[in-house]
Structures are given as structure tokens and as C-alpha cells.
Write an enzyme that holds these catalytic residues in place. Structure first.
Site, short mmCIF file in Angstrom:
data_model
loop_
_atom_site.label_atom_id
_atom_site.label_comp_id
_atom_site.label_asym_id
_atom_site.label_seq_id
_atom_site.Cartn_x
_atom_site.Cartn_y
_atom_site.Cartn_z
N CYS A 42 0.90 -1.31 -0.02
CA CYS A 42 -0.10 0.07 0.14
C CYS A 42 0.89 1.21 0.00
O CYS A 42 0.81 1.94 -0.97
CB CYS A 42 -1.05 -0.03 1.39
SG CYS A 42 -1.77 1.41 1.62
N CYS A 47 -1.73 1.69 -3.07
CA CYS A 47 -2.71 2.81 -2.96
C CYS A 47 -1.87 4.09 -3.05
O CYS A 47 -2.37 4.93 -3.60
CB CYS A 47 -3.51 2.57 -1.60
SG CYS A 47 -3.35 1.11 -0.81
N LYS A 50 0.11 5.18 -5.94
CA LYS A 50 -1.08 5.35 -7.05
C LYS A 50 -1.98 6.54 -6.97
O LYS A 50 -2.18 7.01 -8.22
CB LYS A 50 -1.90 4.06 -6.81
CG LYS A 50 -3.01 3.70 -8.07
CD LYS A 50 -4.37 4.31 -7.69
CE LYS A 50 -4.89 3.76 -6.36
NZ LYS A 50 -5.71 2.33 -6.47
N TYR A 177 -9.32 -3.34 -11.59
CA TYR A 177 -9.08 -1.97 -11.29
C TYR A 177 -7.78 -1.45 -11.39
O TYR A 177 -7.50 -0.20 -11.71
CB TYR A 177 -9.43 -1.66 -9.80
CG TYR A 177 -8.65 -1.83 -8.70
CD1 TYR A 177 -7.82 -1.15 -8.18
CD2 TYR A 177 -8.57 -3.27 -8.11
CE1 TYR A 177 -6.95 -1.38 -7.16
CE2 TYR A 177 -7.84 -3.68 -7.04
CZ TYR A 177 -6.98 -2.67 -6.62
OH TYR A 177 -6.00 -3.00 -5.42
N GLU A 181 -7.02 2.17 -13.45
CA GLU A 181 -6.28 3.06 -12.88
C GLU A 181 -5.21 3.51 -13.70
O GLU A 181 -4.78 4.66 -13.80
CB GLU A 181 -6.25 2.83 -11.51
CG GLU A 181 -7.29 2.70 -10.68
CD GLU A 181 -7.19 2.18 -9.15
OE1 GLU A 181 -7.95 2.36 -8.54
OE2 GLU A 181 -6.09 1.39 -8.83
C1 LIG Z 1 -1.29 -0.97 -7.70
C2 LIG Z 1 -2.02 -1.21 -6.54
C3 LIG Z 1 -2.77 -0.28 -6.10
C4 LIG Z 1 -3.58 -0.59 -4.92
N1 LIG Z 1 -4.49 0.53 -4.47
C5 LIG Z 1 -5.38 0.09 -3.51
C6 LIG Z 1 -6.29 1.02 -3.05
O1 LIG Z 1 -6.44 2.06 -3.78
N2 LIG Z 1 -7.04 0.84 -2.02
C7 LIG Z 1 -6.80 -0.15 -1.19
O2 LIG Z 1 -7.59 -0.68 -0.14
N3 LIG Z 1 -5.92 -1.13 -1.54
C8 LIG Z 1 -5.20 -1.05 -2.68
N4 LIG Z 1 -4.37 -1.92 -3.14
C9 LIG Z 1 -4.20 -3.14 -2.11
C10 LIG Z 1 -3.39 -2.92 -1.30
O3 LIG Z 1 -2.20 -2.45 -1.33
C11 LIG Z 1 -3.22 -4.34 -0.31
O4 LIG Z 1 -4.50 -4.86 -0.11
C12 LIG Z 1 -2.52 -4.48 1.20
O5 LIG Z 1 -1.22 -3.77 1.02
C13 LIG Z 1 -2.33 -5.63 1.47
O6 LIG Z 1 -1.70 -5.56 2.82
P1 LIG Z 1 -0.95 -7.03 3.37
O7 LIG Z 1 -0.60 -6.49 4.76
O8 LIG Z 1 -2.15 -8.08 3.25
O9 LIG Z 1 0.32 -7.27 2.56
P2 LIG Z 1 1.46 -6.08 1.96
O10 LIG Z 1 1.21 -4.72 2.24
O11 LIG Z 1 1.47 -6.62 0.61
O12 LIG Z 1 2.69 -6.58 2.73
C14 LIG Z 1 3.27 -7.84 2.69
C15 LIG Z 1 4.95 -7.67 3.17
O13 LIG Z 1 5.29 -8.79 3.38
C16 LIG Z 1 6.65 -8.84 2.79
N5 LIG Z 1 6.97 -10.13 2.73
C17 LIG Z 1 6.66 -10.87 1.80
N6 LIG Z 1 7.20 -12.18 2.04
C18 LIG Z 1 8.09 -12.00 3.01
C19 LIG Z 1 8.75 -13.08 3.57
N7 LIG Z 1 8.96 -14.30 3.32
N8 LIG Z 1 9.82 -12.46 4.63
C20 LIG Z 1 9.72 -11.31 4.91
N9 LIG Z 1 9.04 -10.25 4.47
C21 LIG Z 1 8.12 -10.79 3.38
C22 LIG Z 1 6.64 -7.87 1.52
O14 LIG Z 1 7.71 -7.48 1.16
C23 LIG Z 1 5.68 -7.03 1.84
O15 LIG Z 1 6.11 -5.71 2.42
C24 LIG Z 1 -3.42 -1.84 -4.14
C25 LIG Z 1 -2.59 -2.61 -4.37
C26 LIG Z 1 -1.95 -2.53 -5.57
C27 LIG Z 1 -0.83 -3.47 -6.18
#
Ligand SMILES: Cc1cc2nc3c(=O)[nH]c(=O)nc-3n(C[C@H](O)[C@H](O)[C@H](O)COP(=O)(O)OP(=O)(O)OC[C@H]3O[C@@H](n4cnc5c(N)ncnc54)[C@H](O)[C@@H]3O)c2cc1C
Length: 457
Positions: A42, A47, A50, A177, A181
Site C-alpha cells: 500500500c 494505494c 497510485k 481496477y 487506474e
Molecule cells: C497498484 C496497487 C494499487 C492498490 N490500490 C489500493 C487502493 O487504492 N485501496 C486499497 O484499499 N488497496 C489497494 N491496493 C491493495 C493493497 O495494497 C493491499 O490490499 C494491502 O497492501 C495488503 O496488505 P498486506 O498486509 O496483506 O500485504 P502487503 O502490504 O503486500 O505487505 C506484505 C509484506 O510482506 C513482505 N514479505 C513477503 N514475503 C516475505 C517473507 N518471506 N519474509 C519477509 N517479508 C516478506 C513484503 O515485502 C511486503 O512488504 C492496491 C494494490 C496495488 C498493487
């Protein structure tokens, strides 16, 4: 520090950071392991950048209508300035995330983690093992790239934010999306933009009026749409990339971007060593408390394949901490999630679509279409669309779908009355605020059409 923790979190993104902070606040000894940058998708490449790029792109729309308000504009855009300022802002946010973790005493470990058992995690670079009473997997998801010849010549959303220079043209594969976007971002910044999609209309699963309305909006902005076609292969052609389509057409583009979905980060995580089961879609299977098939291992966020949105990951992380570290079991309600598409025009939706609502019983549908006031002095013909789906004869509001300026902000506020189970009468009781687009939501009189026994009347 010894290596026995109450909680080890893998992944410092939206879900992992919230869970780690909350658990530490409740007195747990917590470590969080991150292999890339604190803040996760994010903050670093989702997010936040973006939305900043969406703002950058929307200036071109403003310049389009500026003349009708008497302005003379001679604007030039500089991509490196945008990238550098974006970098500054995400670095500031990353530092704030680090500070928020350190304040309650969370230990941040910069490494790649692999699960080695129900209570143990291995640090790949540090070559040491950590023991934890509970492990939380919050590793997020990654872009899925099609297995085609020359795929390495394409980019995903990960790279799109940091291109060394703005391409003269871009082909974006996908209909979700992220595809639309980025299409409006690139088109708004002056890039000749084409979307190629295997389906017959963008944004599958969204309300049909939103889909068709956005499709028209994209075309108005010069974005070309190629449907029922995929990219078969990519090849280098001088400074360009030559794309061969499934229908045999070959065309050159300055850049090619894949926005063909995202897959949970479960590979090489060692989940099998702890008996953590996956769903048929390859996400970590969890119950309502985010507990996996291994009782000491929980998972939140995109890696669980529930709703891949930041606020959902944050809520799941928070409720996990409440449940496990504050003796206060809480389950996230995934049934009413407001969603936005920050395209141009913008979309905001909450609740059921017409076909979904019609299967639950009789419904009334109210639709307003009008030119946004901002455009009325210009020749722009684009329409805002607001749709309210209500249980028949003044029943509960079941769905709200908005296309047009400010749609996302409107939907966030609509989420409050909808969460309280508001009816059409509750909406009608609100005094209108004039002149706004949102006032249409509280001034609808007769339904535009209805559904009775599942059929449109
Ligand atoms: C281009 C784009 C635009 C988006 N826009 C929006 C939006 O406008 N609104 C919205 O609500 N959501 C949006 N999202 C979705 C949102 O970013 C995700 O839903 C959110 O970040 C998920 O959070 P998370 O904690 O599950 O994972 P992440 O935020 O992906 O965090 C996971 C972390 O784990 C780390 N990791 C992975 N494997 C390992 C490992 N083995 N060891 C150590 N570290 C590791 C990664 O490096 C990462 O930092 C967007 C996504 C993208 C790609």
C-alpha cells in the site's frame, strides 16, 4: 535479545504492521520481519503512490475545462519530478511506520523469513532461527505475469511507478481496477494508452452501468480498448516492444504492462512444515479469527485471499491482536466493504449489484444521470451516474454505485448509514446539500425501474 517471542509477524505491510503494533501495545514481545520496505504494498507500490499519480494525471482534465472558466493554460509535465516527489513522500511514510512500530517496542528485523515449524521461523540472510508462541503470516500478494514468450519485457504495477522515462505509448493487459487506474494515469500524463482484455467489458463483477459508463469515459480520454484478445508474445523492436495478439495482430508499444491479477505470497514460505493448508485459489485458508489449520499460525491480509484491500488487511490485523493478545475474540465482517476505482471518471461502490440484490427479493432501483457541474461550461458530455438499490417499497438500502467526480469520498460516507441498516426513508429524511452531486442520493422520488420475482419491470 533472546529469540523467544510471543509473536513473530512475517511481512510489514498493512496487516502485519497493525497486528504487531496492537499486540505489542497489549504487552506481547513482538518481532516483525520484512524483506523489502516497511509499509508494504500500500505505502511503497500500491494505494499511496497510485493516488499521488492519479492526482498528477487529473490536472490534464482540469486543463481541458479551464478555458471554459476563462483560464489560459500552457502546462508542461515533468515525469522525473513526480517520481522524485513520490519517493520523498513514501520514504516519509515508511519512517512513520517504523516509528509507530518501535514506539510500543516491536523489534523490526530486515530479512526474508521462512516458517520451519508451528513455532519456529528461519531468517534466510541472518541464518538464525526465532521461536514464537504465535506466528502471523502477512506476506501479501504479488502481480501474476502470464507465461508468454518475452514476458520479461513487460512491467507490472511494481515497476510502473519508477519508469526511467514516460513511454510514448503503453499497452496494458487486464480489465481489473489496477488496469483501468493505470490506463487513466498514463493517458492523463499524455501517453497513448491501450487496454487489452480477454473479457468483453472492463471491471467484471461491478455494476453494468458503472462498467459501461467508465468504458465510455476511458474512450473519451482517448484510451483504446481491445476486448476478447490477449497478448501471445512480446519481442524487442528497436526502442519499442512488439506485441503479438491472440488474433494475430502485431503492434509496437513504448511499454507493455501486465495487470493480470495478483497471487498470494505463499511460495517458499515453508508452510508445509507446519501443516498450514491453502484454499483452492492458493491463499492461506483461515477461519473467522484468521487462524490457519495450524493452531499457532494465523494469517491476515492479501495472503488469505479474502478482500485484497488495505483497510481490510488492517482490520484483520487489529482483530487478530484483539483475539489472541487481548482476550477479546473478534471476527471481521467482510459483508459490507466500500470499494473505489480511482480511474477517471472515478467509481465508488458498496453493497449489492442489481443481479445480486434481485436474487434476495423484490427491489427498486433509482438512477440519476447528469453532467457534472464542473463540465457544464465546456463541451464535455460525460455523465455522472448515481444508482441506489433498495428493497421494494421503501426497504433497506442494499447497494449504492456511483461513477463520477468524488465517487470514492461519497461512498465512504454512505458506508455509515448502510452499516446501520438504513432504509430509503432514512436517506430521504436527510436534508439535501445543494449544489452537490451527492444530493441526488437523498432526493430520489419514484424508482427508475424495479425487479419483481427476479425479473426487471
Ligand atoms: C497498484 C496497487 C494499487 C492498490 N490500490 C489500493 C487502493 O487504492 N485501496 C486499497 O484499499 N488497496 C489497494 N491496493 C491493495 C493493497 O495494497 C493491499 O490490499 C494491502 O497492501 C495488503 O496488505 P498486506 O498486509 O496483506 O500485504 P502487503 O502490504 O503486500 O505487505 C506484505 C509484506 O510482506 C513482505 N514479505 C513477503 N514475503 C516475505 C517473507 N518471506 N519474509 C519477509 N517479508 C516478506 C513484503 O515485502 C511486503 O512488504 C492496491 C494494490 C496495488 C498493487
Amino acid at each position: 535479545m533472546s529469540d523467544g517471542y510471543d509473536l513473530v509477524v512475517i511481512g510489514a505491510g498493512s496487516g502485519g504492521v497493525r497486528a504487531a503494533r496492537m499486540a505489542a501495545t497489549y504487552g506481547a514481545r513482538v518481532a516483525i520481519i520484512e524483506e523489502f520496505r516497511v509499509g508494504g504494498t500500500c505505502v511503497i507500490r500500491g494505494c499511496v503512490p497510485k493516488k499521488l499519480y492519479v492526482y498528477a494525471a487529473r490536472f490534464s482534465e482540469m486543463f481541458d475545462v479551464a478555458e471554459s472558466f476563462g483560464w489560459q493554460v500552457d502546462a508542461k509535465f515533468d515525469w522525473p519530478t513526480l517520481v522524485a516527489n513520490k519517493d520523498k513522500e513514501i520514504t516519509r511514510l515508511e519512517q512513520a511506520y517504523v516509528a509507530n512500530l518501535e514506539k510500543p517496542g516491536v523489534e523490526i528485523i530486515r530479512d526474508r523469513a521462512v516458517v520451519t515449524g508451528p513455532n519456529s521461523v528461519h531468517l534466510v540472510n541472518g541464518k538464525r532461527d526465532l521461536q514464537a508462541k504465535t506466528i502471523l503470516i502477512a506476506t501479501g500478494a504479488h502481480p501474476s505475469i502470464p507465461h508468454i514468450l518475452g514476458a520479461e519485457l513487460g512491467i507490472s504495477s511494481n515497476e510502473a511507478f519508477d519508469l526511467p522515462k514516460l513511454p510514448h505509448s503503453i499497452l496494458i493487459e487486464g480489465g481489473g481496477y489496477i488496469a483501468v487506474e493505470f490506463a487513466t494515469i498514463f493517458a492523463g500524463l499524455g501517453v497513448d494508452t491501450t487496454i487489452i482484455y480477454r473479457g468483453d467489458c472492463i471491471l467484471r463483477g461491478f455494476d453494468d452501468d458503472m462498467r459501461r459508463g467508465l468504458e465510455a469515459g476511458l474512450q473519451d480520454r482517448g484510451i483504446k480498448l481491445i476486448y476478447q484478445t490477449t497478448i501471445k508474445s512480446l519481442a524487442k523492436a528497436g526502442d519499442n516492444i512488439s506485441a503479438t495478439f491472440s488474433d494475430g495482430v502485431v503492434a509496437p508499444y513504448g511499454a507493455v504492462m501486465f495487470a493480470t491479477g495478483r497471487a498470494p505470497n505463499v511460495r517458499h514460505l515453508g508452510l508445509e512444515t507446519a501443516g498450514v493448508k491453502l484454499t483452492p485459489m492458493g491463499a492461506i485458508a483461515v477461519d473467522g479469527y484468521s487462524q490457519s489449520s495450524c493452531p499457532s499460525i494465523y494469517a491476515v491480509g492479501d495472503v488469505t485471499g479474502r478482500a485484497a484491500l488495505t483497510p481490510v488487511a488492517i482490520r484483520e490485523g487489529w482483530y487478530f491482536a484483539e483475539t489472541v493478545f487481548n482476550n477479546n475474540p473478534m471476527m471481521v465482517d467482510h459483508s459490507l466493504i466500500p470499494t473505489a476505482v480511482f480511474s477517471d471518471p472515478e467509481i465508488g461502490v458498496i453493497g449489492l449489484t442489481e443481479p445480486e440484490a434481485a436474487t434476495h427479493g423484490d427491489i427498486d432501483v433509482y438512477v440519476a444521470r447528469f453532467r457534472p457541474m464542473m463540465n457544464t461550461l465546456s463541451t464535455k458530455t460525460e455523465r455522472t451516474i448515481l444508482k441506489l438499490i433498495v428493497g421494494a417499497n421503501g426497504g433497506k438500502v442494499l447497494g449504492v454505485h456511483i461513477l463520477g467526480p468524488g465517487a470514492a469520498e461519497m461512498i465512504q460516507l454512505v458506508a455509515i448509514p448502510m452499516g446501520m441498516g438504513a432504509s430509503k426513508a432514512d436517506f430521504d429524511r436527510a436534508m439535501a446539500l445543494h449544489p452537490t452531486a451527492a444530493e441526488e442520493l437523498v432526493t430520489f422520488k419514484a424508482p427508475t425501474y424495479t425487479y419483481r420475482n427476479g425479473a426487471k419491470v
